[in-house]
Motif scaffolding. Structure first.
Motif, mmCIF file in Angstrom:
data_model
loop_
_atom_site.group_PDB
_atom_site.id
_atom_site.type_symbol
_atom_site.label_atom_id
_atom_site.label_comp_id
_atom_site.label_asym_id
_atom_site.label_seq_id
_atom_site.Cartn_x
_atom_site.Cartn_y
_atom_site.Cartn_z
ATOM 1 N N ASP A 163 0.508 -14.850 49.598
ATOM 2 C CA ASP A 163 0.598 -13.568 49.184
ATOM 3 C C ASP A 163 0.438 -13.686 47.598
ATOM 4 O OD1 ASP A 163 0.796 -11.842 51.363
ATOM 5 O OD2 ASP A 163 3.041 -11.679 51.076
ATOM 6 N N ILE A 164 0.930 -14.903 47.136
ATOM 7 C CA ILE A 164 0.881 -14.907 45.615
ATOM 8 C C ILE A 164 -0.561 -15.570 45.376
ATOM 9 C CG2 ILE A 164 1.348 -16.918 43.827
ATOM 10 C CD1 ILE A 164 4.483 -16.945 45.331
ATOM 11 N N GLU A 165 -1.277 -16.227 46.092
ATOM 12 C CA GLU A 165 -2.571 -17.020 46.099
ATOM 13 C C GLU A 165 -3.561 -15.816 45.900
ATOM 14 O OE1 GLU A 165 -2.702 -21.345 47.767
ATOM 15 O OE2 GLU A 165 -3.142 -19.787 49.034
ATOM 16 N N MET A 166 -3.418 -14.830 46.852
ATOM 17 C CA MET A 166 -4.343 -13.745 46.807
ATOM 18 C C MET A 166 -4.152 -12.317 46.038
ATOM 19 S SD MET A 166 -3.666 -12.300 50.697
ATOM 20 C CE MET A 166 -4.409 -10.516 50.698
ATOM 21 N N GLY A 167 -3.072 -12.688 45.370
ATOM 22 C CA GLY A 167 -2.420 -11.526 44.517
ATOM 23 C C GLY A 167 -1.944 -10.484 44.992
ATOM 24 N N PHE A 168 -1.416 -10.408 46.181
ATOM 25 C CA PHE A 168 -0.617 -9.460 46.855
ATOM 26 C C PHE A 168 0.488 -9.106 46.002
ATOM 27 C CE2 PHE A 168 1.954 -7.330 50.003
ATOM 28 C CZ PHE A 168 0.964 -6.068 50.111
ATOM 29 N N THR A 169 1.102 -10.325 45.379
ATOM 30 C CA THR A 169 2.594 -10.083 45.100
ATOM 31 C C THR A 169 2.420 -9.556 43.487
ATOM 32 O OG1 THR A 169 2.395 -12.386 44.202
ATOM 33 C CG2 THR A 169 3.670 -12.180 46.033
ATOM 34 N N ASP A 170 1.266 -9.674 43.043
ATOM 35 C CA ASP A 170 1.185 -8.982 41.799
ATOM 36 C C ASP A 170 1.271 -7.268 41.965
ATOM 37 O OD1 ASP A 170 0.748 -11.040 40.217
ATOM 38 O OD2 ASP A 170 -1.630 -11.030 40.488
ATOM 39 N N ARG A 171 0.772 -6.881 43.234
ATOM 40 C CA ARG A 171 1.029 -5.761 43.522
ATOM 41 C C ARG A 171 2.556 -5.129 43.616
ATOM 42 N NH1 ARG A 171 -2.214 -1.810 45.701
ATOM 43 N NH2 ARG A 171 -3.827 -3.366 45.926
ATOM 44 N N LEU A 172 3.334 -5.994 44.123
ATOM 45 C CA LEU A 172 4.647 -5.691 43.932
ATOM 46 C C LEU A 172 5.283 -5.832 42.719
ATOM 47 C CD1 LEU A 172 5.393 -7.855 47.217
ATOM 48 C CD2 LEU A 172 4.904 -5.348 47.297
ATOM 49 N N LEU A 173 4.984 -6.826 42.038
ATOM 50 C CA LEU A 173 5.516 -7.008 40.522
ATOM 51 C C LEU A 173 5.010 -5.935 39.691
ATOM 52 C CD1 LEU A 173 4.814 -11.134 40.386
ATOM 53 C CD2 LEU A 173 7.265 -9.735 40.944
ATOM 54 N N ALA A 174 4.170 -5.265 39.749
ATOM 55 C CA ALA A 174 3.618 -4.426 38.825
ATOM 56 C C ALA A 174 4.299 -2.873 39.041
ATOM 57 C CB ALA A 174 2.021 -4.185 38.923
ATOM 58 N N ALA A 175 4.912 -2.817 40.354
ATOM 59 C CA ALA A 175 5.746 -1.611 40.897
ATOM 60 C C ALA A 175 6.994 -1.393 40.246
ATOM 61 C CB ALA A 175 5.687 -1.519 42.340
ATOM 62 N N PRO A 176 7.821 -0.289 39.998
ATOM 63 C CA PRO A 176 8.965 -0.100 39.378
ATOM 64 C C PRO A 176 9.948 -0.390 40.174
ATOM 65 C CG PRO A 176 8.084 1.871 39.934
ATOM 66 C CD PRO A 176 7.051 0.909 40.301
ATOM 67 N N ILE A 177 10.049 -1.726 40.834
ATOM 68 C CA ILE A 177 11.247 -1.894 41.830
ATOM 69 C C ILE A 177 11.678 -3.406 41.460
ATOM 70 C CG2 ILE A 177 10.476 -1.034 43.949
ATOM 71 C CD1 ILE A 177 9.051 -3.554 44.520
ATOM 72 N N PHE A 210 13.012 -9.147 42.403
ATOM 73 C CA PHE A 210 13.680 -10.110 43.562
ATOM 74 C C PHE A 210 13.473 -9.429 44.896
ATOM 75 C CE2 PHE A 210 17.184 -12.915 45.205
ATOM 76 C CZ PHE A 210 16.411 -13.952 44.929
ATOM 77 N N SER A 211 13.328 -8.036 44.997
ATOM 78 C CA SER A 211 13.118 -7.529 46.049
ATOM 79 C C SER A 211 12.100 -7.997 47.169
ATOM 80 C CB SER A 211 13.004 -6.026 46.128
ATOM 81 O OG SER A 211 11.827 -5.714 45.584
ATOM 82 N N MET A 212 11.056 -8.708 46.009
ATOM 83 C CA MET A 212 9.840 -9.281 46.830
ATOM 84 C C MET A 212 10.221 -10.481 47.787
ATOM 85 S SD MET A 212 6.684 -11.249 44.852
ATOM 86 C CE MET A 212 7.505 -12.918 44.512
ATOM 87 N N VAL A 213 11.455 -11.278 47.312
ATOM 88 C CA VAL A 213 12.012 -12.581 47.984
ATOM 89 C C VAL A 213 12.732 -11.990 48.957
ATOM 90 C CG1 VAL A 213 13.597 -14.428 47.945
ATOM 91 C CG2 VAL A 213 11.932 -13.711 45.851
ATOM 92 N N LEU A 214 13.705 -10.978 48.777
ATOM 93 C CA LEU A 214 14.507 -10.260 49.554
ATOM 94 C C LEU A 214 13.896 -9.720 50.917
ATOM 95 C CD1 LEU A 214 17.224 -8.756 47.425
ATOM 96 C CD2 LEU A 214 17.376 -11.012 48.539
ATOM 97 N N GLY A 215 12.897 -9.098 50.457
ATOM 98 C CA GLY A 215 11.917 -8.524 51.734
ATOM 99 C C GLY A 215 11.565 -9.357 52.569
ATOM 100 N N LEU A 246 6.802 1.756 47.014
ATOM 101 C CA LEU A 246 7.180 1.224 45.855
ATOM 102 C C LEU A 246 7.444 1.893 44.899
ATOM 103 C CD1 LEU A 246 4.459 -1.899 46.337
ATOM 104 C CD2 LEU A 246 6.737 -1.970 46.963
ATOM 105 N N HIS A 247 6.745 3.002 44.724
ATOM 106 C CA HIS A 247 7.003 3.895 43.818
ATOM 107 C C HIS A 247 8.001 5.001 43.786
ATOM 108 C CE1 HIS A 247 4.032 2.468 40.644
ATOM 109 N NE2 HIS A 247 3.378 1.832 41.658
ATOM 110 N N GLY A 248 8.637 5.044 44.959
ATOM 111 C CA GLY A 248 9.780 5.922 45.220
ATOM 112 C C GLY A 248 9.473 7.198 45.838
ATOM 113 N N LEU A 249 8.334 7.419 46.098
ATOM 114 C CA LEU A 249 7.932 8.689 46.592
ATOM 115 C C LEU A 249 8.760 8.932 47.966
ATOM 116 C CD1 LEU A 249 5.863 8.501 44.351
ATOM 117 C CD2 LEU A 249 4.068 9.542 45.922
#
Lengths: 234, 323
Positions: free
Chosen positions: A61-75, A78-83, B104-107
Motif C-alpha cells: 500500500d505504501i509502495e503504490m501510494g494507497f496509504t497517501d490516500r489515507l494520510l491525506a484524509a481527516p482521520i 495511526f488508524s491506518m495501522v489500527l485498521g 474517510l471524510h466522515g460522510l
C-alpha cells in the motif's frame, strides 16, 4: 489465507505424523497426544505469518501510494495501522477456530473445555495483533514489501527457538535457554496450557503479559516509524 | 482570503538535498494555478507539503486559511487530493473506492452512496462502477481518482500531474472536468510538465526549476515577456522586397531567415488579417503564412536555459529567481 492456513497445516501434519513418538521421551510434558501439544505451535506460527503477511500488504500500500490516500484524509493517521491490525486480528481469530476444529476432528482433547477454547481464541487473536504490529512497524519504516517479505524465514527461526514445536526442556544449549526466555514460548505455553492440562494461571498470566508487551512495543515502533515517514518523506 | 499562501517554503532531504528552496506563492479562491516544471523540479514535493503528507523543513504554508503544520487536520478537511500515479487499490471497485473516501471524510453512509453515484456519473464511470479498478484503463483510473477527491466537496483541489501518461482523448476529458470543477467554484492547484496543459487550463502559471519558482504570471503575460507573436511569410522568389514594402507599418520587421519575411505583430493573431489584405492588395502571391506564438517553453528557456518538454534530465540551476 495460504500463509496462515496451508503452511502451518502442512507442517502440523508432517510433524504430527512423523514425530509423534517424541511424547515418550523423558522430560516431554504429559499430553494425551502429540497433536494436542502441537496445536498451540501451529496457531502461533499462523499468527506470525499473518503478521508478516499484513506487513507485506501494508508495504505494498505504501509502495503504490494507497496509504497517501489515507494520510491525506481527516482521520487519525495511526488508524491506518489500527485498521490493518484489526484485519490481522480477524485472521488470528479465524486461525484459532480453524486449528481448534482441526484438532478436535483429528482426536485432540482440550482439557479445559469451552473455557479453554475461549481463552485460546482470545490469546491467539491478541498474539496476531502483537505480531501484526511488528510487521506494520517494519513495513512503515522500510516502505518496502521485499524487505518485509525477506523477514519470512525469521519467523521460523523465532518459532524453532521457542517451545512451539518442541519442549525447551529437551533442547540443547544454547537453544534451550533462548527458548526459555523467548516471549513466543510464553505465548505458546499460554495457548497450550488449556489443551494439555487444567489451567495453572501462571502460564496464562505470562502469555498475557508477553502479548501486551509485544503489542505495546510494536505500536510504539509503528507510531515512531509513521512519524519518521511523515517527517522525512520515506 | 487566499486559498493557498506560501512563504519561503523549503524541503531538505537527507544528504542535504534541497528539493524545494524557498517558494513563495499565493493562489486566490476560485483560481486554477498550474505549477509547471520538469521531472525533479520540486513540484510533487511542494504538493506533498501543501497536502500535509510531508513536513516542510522551512517556511510556512496555509491552505484554506489553515497552517499545514499546526492545523494539518483542518487542512485535510478542506482539500481534495489526486496524487501522481492514481493510488487506487486494484481489488476494489470504483464504487467501493468512492464510498471508502466518503467514509474517510466522515460522510454519513446514505450521503456517501448518493455522492458516489453522482460522482461516478459525472466522470462517466457509472457503467464501470462495479468493476474492479484493476480492469480500468489509465484514463478511467485518473477520472476515478479525481471523482474520489471530490467526494467531500473540497474548497481546494490538488491535482499532481493529473494527465501524465494519458492518451490525448483521456487528457482532454480530464481537462474538461477540471475546467467544469473550476466553473463550479473550486480552487485548483495542479502540477504538470505539459506546456499545453498549463496554457489551456491555468489562470496563472508558476514555473519551477531546481526547487525555485523562476517565473509566475498569467500564461499570456509570461509569453509576452519573451516576445510577441510573429508571422513567417513565404512569397515567390524575388518578391521579398515588395512584400516588405507592402506590410511596412503593420508590425516590426525582423531579420529575414531562409527567404521568409518575418514580421512581429503587436496584436498577436488579430494582426494577421491586415497583413494578408496588404499582401493581396499588392498583388503578391503568398506561398505560405504561419503565425508563430511564443510558448511557455520559450519562457522556460529564457529563465533556465533549458527546454521543458522532452527533457528528462534534472532541471538546471535557475538563471533568475522570483521570490
Amino acid at each position: 489465507m495460504a500463509p496462515i492456513i496451508i503452511f502451518p497445516t502442512l507442517l502440523l501434519a508432517v510433524q504430527t505424523g512423523g514425530a509423534s513418538g517424541a511424547v515418550d521421551l523423558p522430560g516431554f510434558p504429559e499430553v494425551n497426544g502429540f497433536l494436542d501439544f502441537m496445536l498451540a505451535g501451529a496457531m502461533i506460527q499462523s499468527c506470525l505469518l499473518a503478521g508478516n503477511s499484513g506487513g507485506i500488504a501494508l508495504a505494498v500500500d505504501i509502495e503504490m501510494g494507497f496509504t497517501d490516500r489515507l494520510l491525506a484524509a481527516p482521520i487519525s493517521r495511526f488508524s491506518m495501522v489500527l485498521g490493518r491490525l484489526a484485519g490481522t486480528a480477524a485472521l488470528g481469530a479465524f486461525s484459532a477456530v480453524y486449528y481448534i476444529l482441526l484438532g478436535l476432528i483429528f482426536g485432540a482433547r482440550i482439557e479445559e473445555g469451552v473455557v479453554g477454547i475461549i481463552l485460546m481464541i482470545f490469546f491467539v487473536t491478541l498474539a496476531a495483533i502483537a505480531f501484526g504490529g511488528i510487521g506494520a512497524a517494519i513495513a512503515i519504516r522500510s516502505g518496502s514489501a521485499s524487505v518485509v517479505q525477506g523477514l519470512f524465514p525469521l519467523v521460523f527461526v523465532i518459532l524453532f527457538l521457542s517451545s512451539a514445536f518442541f519442549p525447551y526442556e529437551l533442547m540443547q544449549e544454547p537453544a534451550a535457554t533462548v527458548a526459555e526466555f523467548n516471549p513466543v514460548s510464553f505465548i505458546v505455553e499460554g495457548v497450550r496450557d488449556p489443551v494439555i492440562s487444567t489451567l495453572t494461571g501462571e502460564d496464562a498470566w505470562k502469555a498475557f503479559v508477553s502479548i501486551l508487551g509485544i503489542i505495546a512495543l510494536s505500536l510504539a515502533l509503528s507510531a515512531g516509524a509513521l512519524r519518521h515517514r511523515l517527517r522525512t518523506g520515506g | 482570503m487566499a486559498a493557498i499562501e506560501v512563504r519561503g517554503l523549503e524541503r531538505e532531504f537527507g544528504g542535504g538535498v534541497k528539493a524545494v528552496r524557498g517558494v513563495d506563492l499565493d493562489v486566490a479562491e476560485g483560481e486554477i494555478y498550474a505549477f509547471l516544471g520538469p521531472n525533479g523540479a520540486g513540484k510533487t514535493t511542494t504538493v506533498r507539503m501543501l497536502t500535509t503528507l510531508l513536513r516542510p523543513t522551512g517556511g510556512t504554508a496555509k491552505v484554506a486559511g489553515h497552517d499545514v503544520v499546526t492545523q494539518a487536520g483542518e487542512v485535510r478537511k478542506s482539500i481534495g487530493v489526486a496524487l501522481q500515479e492514481a493510488a487506487l487499490d486494484p481489488l476494489m471497485t470504483g464504487r467501493e473506492l468512492i464510498r471508502l473516501q466518503a467514509t474517510l471524510h466522515g460522510l454519513p453512509r446514505a450521503e456517501g452512496e448518493e455522492r458516489a453515484e453522482a460522482l461516478l456519473d459525472r466522470v462517466g464511470l457509472d457503467h464501470a462502477a462495479d468493476r474492479r479498478v484493476g480492469t480500468y484503463s489509465g484514463g478511467m483510473k485518473r477520472r476515478l481518482d479525481l471523482a474520489s477527491a471530490l467526494v467531500h466537496q473540497p474548497r481546494v483541489l490538488f491535482l499532481d500531474e493529473p494527465t501524465t501518461g494519458l492518451d490525448p482523448v483521456s487528457r482532454k476529458a480530464i481537462w474538461e472536468e477540471v475546467q467544469a470543477l473550476n466553473d463550479d467554484g473550486a480552487t485548483i492547484f495542479l502540477t504538470t510538465q505539459y506546456l499545453e496543459e498549463a496554457d489551456q487550463l491555468a489562470d496563472r502559471v508558476g514555473i519551477i526549476a531546481g526547487g525555485l519558482l523562476v517565473a509566475e504570471d498569467t500564461p499570456t503575460a509570461l509569453k509576452a515577456e519573451v516576445g510577441r507573436s510573429h508571422v513567417e511569410i513565404a512569397v515567390c522568389d524575388g518578391e521579398l522586397k515588395r512584400a516588405e514594402e507592402a506590410v511596412a507599418g503593420l508590425g516590426k520587421p525582423l531579420p529575414s531567415r531562409d527567404g521568409l519575411l518575418l514580421l512581429e505583430l503587436e496584436g498577436g493573431a488579430s494582426g494577421v488579417a491586415p497583413v494578408v489584405r496588404a499582401l493581396d492588395e499588392a498583388g503578391l502571391a503568398v506561398e505560405g503564412l504561419d503565425l508563430v506564438e511564443p510558448t511557455l517553453d520559450d519562457v522556460f528557456v529564457a529563465r533556465t536555459g533549458q527546454h521543458l518538454e522532452g527533457d528528462d534530465e534534472p532541471a538546471p540551476e535557475p538563471v533568475t529567481a522570483e521570490s
